[in-house]
Design a protein around this motif. Structure first.
Motif, mmCIF file in Angstrom:
data_model
loop_
_atom_site.group_PDB
_atom_site.id
_atom_site.type_symbol
_atom_site.label_atom_id
_atom_site.label_comp_id
_atom_site.label_asym_id
_atom_site.label_seq_id
_atom_site.Cartn_x
_atom_site.Cartn_y
_atom_site.Cartn_z
ATOM 1 N N ARG A 141 -5.381 9.125 14.856
ATOM 2 C CA ARG A 141 -6.025 7.807 14.887
ATOM 3 C C ARG A 141 -5.699 6.993 13.640
ATOM 4 N NH1 ARG A 141 -12.516 6.392 15.741
ATOM 5 N NH2 ARG A 141 -12.298 4.144 15.299
ATOM 6 N N TYR A 142 -5.670 7.670 12.488
ATOM 7 C CA TYR A 142 -5.442 6.947 11.230
ATOM 8 C C TYR A 142 -4.043 7.173 10.672
ATOM 9 C CZ TYR A 142 -10.363 5.977 11.549
ATOM 10 O OH TYR A 142 -11.583 5.526 11.988
ATOM 11 N N ARG A 144 -2.367 9.697 9.407
ATOM 12 C CA ARG A 144 -2.283 10.334 8.098
ATOM 13 C C ARG A 144 -2.733 11.786 8.223
ATOM 14 N NH1 ARG A 144 -4.223 7.549 4.054
ATOM 15 N NH2 ARG A 144 -3.721 5.617 5.143
ATOM 16 N N ASP A 145 -2.263 12.618 7.310
ATOM 17 C CA ASP A 145 -2.619 14.033 7.326
ATOM 18 C C ASP A 145 -3.872 14.328 6.517
ATOM 19 O OD1 ASP A 145 -0.493 14.795 8.937
ATOM 20 O OD2 ASP A 145 0.873 15.001 7.228
ATOM 21 N N SER A 146 -4.228 13.427 5.594
ATOM 22 C CA SER A 146 -5.414 13.658 4.770
ATOM 23 C C SER A 146 -5.970 12.325 4.295
ATOM 24 C CB SER A 146 -5.071 14.544 3.565
ATOM 25 O OG SER A 146 -4.131 13.894 2.731
ATOM 26 N N PHE A 147 -7.133 12.383 3.697
ATOM 27 C CA PHE A 147 -7.816 11.196 3.184
ATOM 28 C C PHE A 147 -8.127 11.449 1.712
ATOM 29 C CE2 PHE A 147 -8.460 11.432 7.663
ATOM 30 C CZ PHE A 147 -8.465 10.122 8.123
ATOM 31 N N SER A 148 -7.871 10.477 0.867
ATOM 32 C CA SER A 148 -8.028 10.658 -0.576
ATOM 33 C C SER A 148 -9.029 9.675 -1.148
ATOM 34 C CB SER A 148 -6.681 10.476 -1.287
ATOM 35 O OG SER A 148 -6.850 10.378 -2.690
ATOM 36 N N GLN A 149 -10.096 10.204 -1.740
ATOM 37 C CA GLN A 149 -11.060 9.337 -2.401
ATOM 38 C C GLN A 149 -10.430 8.652 -3.614
ATOM 39 O OE1 GLN A 149 -15.087 10.726 -2.980
ATOM 40 N NE2 GLN A 149 -14.831 12.335 -1.460
ATOM 41 N N GLY A 150 -9.568 9.373 -4.311
ATOM 42 C CA GLY A 150 -8.916 8.785 -5.474
ATOM 43 C C GLY A 150 -8.064 7.587 -5.118
ATOM 44 N N LEU A 151 -7.295 7.711 -4.028
ATOM 45 C CA LEU A 151 -6.492 6.573 -3.581
ATOM 46 C C LEU A 151 -7.386 5.447 -3.068
ATOM 47 C CD1 LEU A 151 -3.521 8.385 -1.793
ATOM 48 C CD2 LEU A 151 -3.576 7.366 -4.093
ATOM 49 N N GLY A 152 -8.519 5.823 -2.473
ATOM 50 C CA GLY A 152 -9.483 4.807 -2.057
ATOM 51 C C GLY A 152 -10.021 4.031 -3.247
ATOM 52 N N ALA A 153 -10.314 4.747 -4.331
ATOM 53 C CA ALA A 153 -10.795 4.090 -5.550
ATOM 54 C C ALA A 153 -9.731 3.156 -6.115
ATOM 55 C CB ALA A 153 -11.183 5.140 -6.581
ATOM 56 N N PRO A 273 -12.869 4.770 6.839
ATOM 57 C CA PRO A 273 -12.728 6.101 6.251
ATOM 58 C C PRO A 273 -11.480 6.270 5.393
ATOM 59 C CG PRO A 273 -12.033 6.179 8.525
ATOM 60 C CD PRO A 273 -12.573 4.789 8.287
ATOM 61 N N VAL A 274 -10.579 5.303 5.426
ATOM 62 C CA VAL A 274 -9.359 5.407 4.624
ATOM 63 C C VAL A 274 -9.630 4.952 3.197
ATOM 64 C CG1 VAL A 274 -6.975 4.667 4.362
ATOM 65 C CG2 VAL A 274 -7.893 5.157 6.640
ATOM 66 N N ILE A 275 -10.145 3.733 3.046
ATOM 67 C CA ILE A 275 -10.547 3.312 1.696
ATOM 68 C C ILE A 275 -11.791 4.098 1.270
ATOM 69 C CG2 ILE A 275 -12.007 1.378 2.409
ATOM 70 C CD1 ILE A 275 -10.813 -0.189 0.021
ATOM 71 N N MET A 276 -12.603 4.456 2.214
ATOM 72 C CA MET A 276 -13.631 5.494 2.127
ATOM 73 C C MET A 276 -14.858 5.159 1.277
ATOM 74 S SD MET A 276 -13.201 9.579 1.270
ATOM 75 C CE MET A 276 -11.616 9.670 2.066
ATOM 76 N N LEU A 277 -14.752 4.348 0.256
ATOM 77 C CA LEU A 277 -15.807 4.244 -0.747
ATOM 78 C C LEU A 277 -16.529 2.903 -0.765
ATOM 79 C CD1 LEU A 277 -13.718 5.865 -3.642
ATOM 80 C CD2 LEU A 277 -15.205 7.027 -1.996
ATOM 81 N N THR A 278 -16.325 2.082 0.260
ATOM 82 C CA THR A 278 -16.916 0.745 0.280
ATOM 83 C C THR A 278 -18.245 0.669 1.035
ATOM 84 O OG1 THR A 278 -15.549 0.257 2.222
ATOM 85 C CG2 THR A 278 -14.705 -0.446 0.071
ATOM 86 N N ALA A 279 -18.648 1.735 1.694
ATOM 87 C CA ALA A 279 -19.842 1.682 2.544
ATOM 88 C C ALA A 279 -21.138 1.335 1.811
ATOM 89 C CB ALA A 279 -20.004 3.000 3.303
ATOM 90 N N GLY A 369 -15.540 10.332 4.152
ATOM 91 C CA GLY A 369 -15.567 9.937 5.554
ATOM 92 C C GLY A 369 -15.882 8.470 5.745
ATOM 93 N N GLY A 370 -16.103 7.747 4.631
ATOM 94 C CA GLY A 370 -16.405 6.327 4.739
ATOM 95 C C GLY A 370 -17.837 6.055 5.136
ATOM 96 N N MET A 371 -18.784 6.722 4.488
ATOM 97 C CA MET A 371 -20.208 6.551 4.797
ATOM 98 C C MET A 371 -20.972 6.206 3.526
ATOM 99 S SD MET A 371 -20.878 9.797 7.345
ATOM 100 C CE MET A 371 -20.403 10.989 6.081
ATOM 101 N N ALA A 372 -22.229 5.820 3.702
ATOM 102 C CA ALA A 372 -23.132 5.606 2.570
ATOM 103 C C ALA A 372 -24.565 5.646 3.055
ATOM 104 C CB ALA A 372 -22.862 4.279 1.875
ATOM 105 N N ASN A 373 -25.424 6.168 2.202
ATOM 106 C CA ASN A 373 -26.873 6.053 2.376
ATOM 107 C C ASN A 373 -27.380 4.964 1.442
ATOM 108 O OD1 ASN A 373 -26.413 8.948 3.360
ATOM 109 N ND2 ASN A 373 -28.583 8.668 3.778
ATOM 110 N N ALA A 374 -28.459 4.313 1.828
ATOM 111 C CA ALA A 374 -29.158 3.388 0.934
ATOM 112 C C ALA A 374 -30.653 3.546 1.170
ATOM 113 C CB ALA A 374 -28.723 1.945 1.164
ATOM 114 N N THR A 375 -31.412 3.577 0.088
ATOM 115 C CA THR A 375 -32.850 3.800 0.154
ATOM 116 C C THR A 375 -33.559 2.852 -0.794
ATOM 117 O OG1 THR A 375 -32.426 6.164 0.510
ATOM 118 C CG2 THR A 375 -34.681 5.532 -0.036
#
Length: 382
Positions: A141-142, A144-153, A273-279, A369-375
């Motif tokens: 679907r994406y 790619r073979d893997s997802f990188s938080q570092g590359l997302g950052a 889930p690719v950029i992963m860290l924006t949620a 995985g491109g998720m976030a919680n907020a409370t």
């Protein structure tokens, strides 16, 4: 519907990788925090009806339901269950949300939520050592073979135009804030000292007081040869544990317990889930709308510093005041013990709100995985 209040929140000091907590089995570390939490509130463990626990890398020493094993290691009654969950870095923030839902629904009256992670004993990525963790359909679907938080950052820094100098300034400020908080005793009322084979740990040990822009400038990029993300503006690999005592205001009154804060609203969202860290950005928008509040109503924010680019982009998009963002420093300075971090941030936030008479606080964190919680929580006035 019943309400949900937080009676107390406590944590172990955060140990740096291969530091003072490396000799502590995560089950025993969790047990020490559980016992410390009930002891400081004079609560009989018999009254606890469930323990909901976050842990990300559930292999080796952290396998076989560490939440349940922590209950047994604490010496609590065998009838008290425990469950371990994984929503990546937000695992113990999600544990708090599940505990809140449980007491609000009337399923339980008293629940402890928290989490543990020993990254010294269970290395980051240990769960991916075998097999294909993403599966062929996700890979297809994406493309790619893997997802990188570092590359997302790195991609976040690029999209939001954040320079290495700006990222390093944010990282240095995190260390400075954390050092000032330690010196002022801001964490003293929330810490449970841990005594182990290497002596007693009574404060977070990752802060680098000697850090400077010059030292940060000398660090090599971690993910791209010409990148801006490096070890100094990323969260530290750490060991830690935290727990919160959650019940209803009615049950608290019956037991003579005085709550610190009440739950206002909580959400979990998914994003790219690719950029992963924006949620955290849409999560913040959603939780504010659900609570009927604006960004200016919030007096303190805890936005996990997985990488400096994450809270910096979040700040730009939300318009939050900089002086209210991570006022005690963050994971760049003290560390990010994955499954414990959500509960650690909530613990820091609650005590900071009480110490400074802040009505509303908001916590959010990016998750693999491109998720976030907020409370959002509200201080209960004396």
């Amino acid at each position: 519907m019943l309400d949900a209040v937080i009676i107390d929140a406590a944590r172990a000091p955060i140990g740096r990788r291969n530091g003072s907590l490396q000799g502590e089995h995560p089950v025993d570390l969790a047990a020490d925090v559980l016992n410390g939490l009930v002891a400081r509130n004079g609560l009989d463990p018999e009254l606890v009806e469930d323990v909901i626990w976050g842990c990300v890398t559930q292999v080796g020493d952290q396998s076989t339901n560490v939440g349940r094993l922590a209950v047994l290691a604490a010496g609590w009654p065998e009838r008290i269950p425990g469950v371990t969950l994984d929503r990546a870095c937000g695992s113990s923030q999600q544990a708090v949300s599940f505990a809140v839902a449980s007491v609000m629904a009337g399923h339980n009256e008293i629940v402890i939520a928290g989490g543990v992670e020993s990254m010294s004993r269970i290395p980051l990525g240990a769960a991916r050592a075998t097999g294909q963790p993403f599966g062929p359909r996700v890979r297809a679907r994406y493309d790619r073979d893997s997802f990188s938080q570092g590359l997302g950052a790195e991609e976040i820094a690029k999209r939001w135009g954040l320079s290495r100098t700006q990222l390093d300034e944010f990282a240095l400020e995190s260390h400075q804030k954390a050092a000032a908080a330690i010196d002022a005793g801001a964490f003293d009322g929330q810490l449970i000292p841990i005594t182990g084979a290497d002596g007693q740990l009574s404060m977070d040990e990752g802060v680098r007081r000697e850090s400077s822009m010059e030292k940060l400038a000398g660090l090599k990029p971690a993910f791209l040869d010409d990148g801006v993300i490096h070890a100094g503006n990323s969260s530290q690999i750490s060991d830690g544990c935290a727990a919160l005592l959650i019940t209803t205001s009615e049950r608290a009154a019956q037991l003579g317990l005085r709550p610190i804060a009440r739950f206002v609203a909580g959400v979990a969202v998914g994003d790219d889930p690719v950029i992963m860290l924006t949620a955290p950005i849409p999560a913040t928008e959603k939780v504010l709308k659900r609570a009927g509040l604006t960004i200016d109503d919030i007096g303190a924010f805890e936005v996990n510093e997985a990488f400096a680019s994450v809270p910096m982009a979040w700040e730009v998009e939300t318009g939050a005041r900089h002086d209210r963002l991570n006022p005690l420093g963050g994971a760049i300075a003290v560390g990010h013990p994955l499954g414990a971090s959500g509960a650690i941030l909530m613990t820091r936030l609650i005590h900071h709100m009480r110490d400074n008479d802040i009505r509303y606080g908001l916590q959010t964190m990016c998750e693999a995985g491109g998720m976030a919680n907020a409370t959002i929580i509200e201080l209960i006035a004396d």
